[in-house]
Design a protein around this motif. Structure first.
Motif, PDB file in Angstrom:
ATOM      1  N   MET A 135       0.847  -1.192   0.000  1.00  0.00           N
ATOM      2  CA  MET A 135       0.000   0.000   0.000  1.00  0.00           C
ATOM      3  C   MET A 135       0.882   1.241   0.000  1.00  0.00           C
ATOM      4  N   SER A 136       0.609   2.166  -0.886  1.00  0.00           N
ATOM      5  CA  SER A 136       1.392   3.402  -0.939  1.00  0.00           C
ATOM      6  C   SER A 136       0.882   4.385   0.110  1.00  0.00           C
ATOM      7  N   GLU A 137       1.813   5.181   0.635  1.00  0.00           N
ATOM      8  CA  GLU A 137       1.459   6.176   1.644  1.00  0.00           C
ATOM      9  C   GLU A 137       0.927   7.437   0.999  1.00  0.00           C
ATOM     10  N   ILE A 138      -0.041   8.046   1.657  1.00  0.00           N
ATOM     11  CA  ILE A 138      -0.589   9.332   1.222  1.00  0.00           C
ATOM     12  C   ILE A 138      -0.015  10.401   2.137  1.00  0.00           C
ATOM     13  N   GLU A 139       0.414  11.502   1.557  1.00  0.00           N
ATOM     14  CA  GLU A 139       0.917  12.628   2.349  1.00  0.00           C
ATOM     15  C   GLU A 139      -0.291  13.445   2.807  1.00  0.00           C
ATOM     16  N   PRO A 140      -0.589  13.471   4.108  1.00  0.00           N
ATOM     17  CA  PRO A 140      -1.763  14.220   4.574  1.00  0.00           C
ATOM     18  C   PRO A 140      -1.553  15.728   4.457  1.00  0.00           C
ATOM     19  N   THR A 141      -2.642  16.458   4.575  1.00  0.00           N
ATOM     20  CA  THR A 141      -2.578  17.919   4.441  1.00  0.00           C
ATOM     21  C   THR A 141      -1.895  18.573   5.642  1.00  0.00           C
ATOM     22  N   ARG A 142      -1.794  17.871   6.742  1.00  0.00           N
ATOM     23  CA  ARG A 142      -1.080  18.356   7.928  1.00  0.00           C
ATOM     24  C   ARG A 142      -0.025  17.328   8.306  1.00  0.00           C
ATOM     25  N   ARG A 143       1.065  17.790   8.902  1.00  0.00           N
ATOM     26  CA  ARG A 143       2.086  16.869   9.391  1.00  0.00           C
ATOM     27  C   ARG A 143       1.501  16.043  10.532  1.00  0.00           C
ATOM     28  N   LEU A 144       1.669  14.735  10.448  1.00  0.00           N
ATOM     29  CA  LEU A 144       1.234  13.824  11.508  1.00  0.00           C
ATOM     30  C   LEU A 144       2.450  13.338  12.269  1.00  0.00           C
ATOM     31  N   VAL A 145       2.333  13.300  13.597  1.00  0.00           N
ATOM     32  CA  VAL A 145       3.421  12.818  14.445  1.00  0.00           C
ATOM     33  C   VAL A 145       2.851  11.806  15.428  1.00  0.00           C
ATOM     34  N   LEU A 146       3.486  10.669  15.530  1.00  0.00           N
ATOM     35  CA  LEU A 146       3.129   9.672  16.527  1.00  0.00           C
ATOM     36  C   LEU A 146       4.062   9.839  17.706  1.00  0.00           C
ATOM     37  N   ALA A 147       3.505  10.228  18.851  1.00  0.00           N
ATOM     38  CA  ALA A 147       4.305  10.428  20.063  1.00  0.00           C
ATOM     39  C   ALA A 147       4.429   9.094  20.794  1.00  0.00           C
ATOM     40  N   SER A 148       5.295   8.239  20.277  1.00  0.00           N
ATOM     41  CA  SER A 148       5.420   6.901  20.854  1.00  0.00           C
ATOM     42  C   SER A 148       6.704   6.238  20.376  1.00  0.00           C
ATOM     43  N   THR A 149       7.258   5.395  21.224  1.00  0.00           N
ATOM     44  CA  THR A 149       8.385   4.550  20.831  1.00  0.00           C
ATOM     45  C   THR A 149       7.932   3.108  20.654  1.00  0.00           C
ATOM     46  N   SER A 150       6.639   2.855  20.768  1.00  0.00           N
ATOM     47  CA  SER A 150       6.106   1.499  20.677  1.00  0.00           C
ATOM     48  C   SER A 150       6.132   0.991  19.233  1.00  0.00           C
ATOM     49  N   PRO A 151       6.805  -0.129  18.985  1.00  0.00           N
ATOM     50  CA  PRO A 151       6.777  -0.694  17.629  1.00  0.00           C
ATOM     51  C   PRO A 151       5.388  -1.189  17.243  1.00  0.00           C
ATOM     52  N   TYR A 152       4.560  -1.528  18.231  1.00  0.00           N
ATOM     53  CA  TYR A 152       3.203  -2.019  17.961  1.00  0.00           C
ATOM     54  C   TYR A 152       2.318  -0.886  17.470  1.00  0.00           C
ATOM     55  N   ARG A 153       2.426   0.287  18.100  1.00  0.00           N
ATOM     56  CA  ARG A 153       1.646   1.445  17.641  1.00  0.00           C
ATOM     57  C   ARG A 153       2.119   1.904  16.263  1.00  0.00           C
ATOM     58  N   LEU A 154       3.401   1.858  16.048  1.00  0.00           N
ATOM     59  CA  LEU A 154       3.949   2.212  14.749  1.00  0.00           C
ATOM     60  C   LEU A 154       3.364   1.320  13.656  1.00  0.00           C
ATOM     61  N   GLN A 155       3.339   0.025  13.888  1.00  0.00           N
ATOM     62  CA  GLN A 155       2.782  -0.919  12.905  1.00  0.00           C
ATOM     63  C   GLN A 155       1.300  -0.660  12.671  1.00  0.00           C
ATOM     64  N   LEU A 156       0.565  -0.368  13.742  1.00  0.00           N
ATOM     65  CA  LEU A 156      -0.868  -0.101  13.588  1.00  0.00           C
ATOM     66  C   LEU A 156      -1.110   1.161  12.774  1.00  0.00           C
ATOM     67  N   LEU A 157      -0.390   2.237  13.086  1.00  0.00           N
ATOM     68  CA  LEU A 157      -0.614   3.498  12.370  1.00  0.00           C
ATOM     69  C   LEU A 157      -0.265   3.350  10.889  1.00  0.00           C
ATOM     70  N   ARG A 158       0.711   2.533  10.568  1.00  0.00           N
ATOM     71  CA  ARG A 158       1.069   2.302   9.162  1.00  0.00           C
ATOM     72  C   ARG A 158      -0.099   1.723   8.365  1.00  0.00           C
ATOM     73  N   ARG A 159      -1.001   1.016   9.042  1.00  0.00           N
ATOM     74  CA  ARG A 159      -2.151   0.427   8.346  1.00  0.00           C
ATOM     75  C   ARG A 159      -3.037   1.470   7.678  1.00  0.00           C
ATOM     76  N   LEU A 160      -3.015   2.697   8.199  1.00  0.00           N
ATOM     77  CA  LEU A 160      -3.882   3.742   7.642  1.00  0.00           C
ATOM     78  C   LEU A 160      -3.337   4.337   6.361  1.00  0.00           C
ATOM     79  N   GLY A 161      -2.096   4.034   6.011  1.00  0.00           N
ATOM     80  CA  GLY A 161      -1.540   4.476   4.735  1.00  0.00           C
ATOM     81  C   GLY A 161      -1.214   5.947   4.662  1.00  0.00           C
TER      82      GLY A 161
END
Length: 199
Positions: A1-27
């Protein structure tokens, strides 16, 4: 799945690899940054208020580093059948102890979620719950599980997305990603509130 650049910068305030993997699902393209400050679990605060507060605290901690971003914060606690709020075990021994206490009982996970607009100061925050019932587990089963999975960085001492599913008798809730640490159904709604459409 290709990533879409959102209209605002998104930042995940986390060091959790599990949250990182989950957020990647949204593309969506996003940055990752470790939140600042110390995470304190206060047994005197209701778990739903505690996780919401911790999620907001994590997101707001990055406002100076990212002054024009939507910052996502999340936090999770586990409430055992006795009503005790537990965080990450940190060691093999504590993980085994938590699982022995949980064996054969039903427990609740609370996951707090926040999207903070660092430009305007607007906050959207909520929490989700997920109920789990563990099988009656032997000491040897618990020992083998902890040694194989190394769940010392997970609230409740198991990774349901991995071998931890073998510990379960039943799972109940509206969004299974709550159990992993980032409730995506609520997150999609919050991002839409801030003008970010996943679809």
């Amino acid at each position: 799945m290709s990533e879409i650049e959102p209209t605002r910068r998104l930042v995940l305030a986390s060091t959790s690899p599990y949250r990182l993997q989950l957020l990647r699902r949204l593309g969506l393209a996003f940055h990752v940054s470790a939140p600042q400050g110390e995470e304190i679990i206060d047994q005197g605060i209701a778990p739903e208020l505690l996780v919401r507060h911790l999620a907001v605290q994590k997101a707001r901690s990055l406002k100076d580093k990212y002054p024009d971003a939507l910052i996502i914060g999340a936090d999770q606690v586990f409430v055992d059948a006795r009503g005790h709020v537990l965080g990450k075990p940190g060691t093999f021994e504590r993980a085994e102890e938590q699982l022995r206490l949980m064996s054969g009982k039903t427990h609740m996970f609370y996951t707090g979620l926040c999207v903070f607009d660092s430009q305007t100061g607007e906050i959207a925050a909520d929490y989700s719950t997920y109920r789990v019932r563990l099988k009656n587990l032997t000491r040897e089963q618990i020992h083998q599980y902890v040694r194989r999975e190394n769940p010392v960085d997970c609230a409740g001492s198991f990774k349901v997305e991995g071998l931890g599913i073998a510990l379960m008798e039943r799972l109940e809730g509206d969004d299974y990603t709550t159990l992993i640490g980032l409730p995506l159904i609520k997150l999609v709604e919050m991002l839409e509130h801030f003008g970010i459409s996943v679809l």
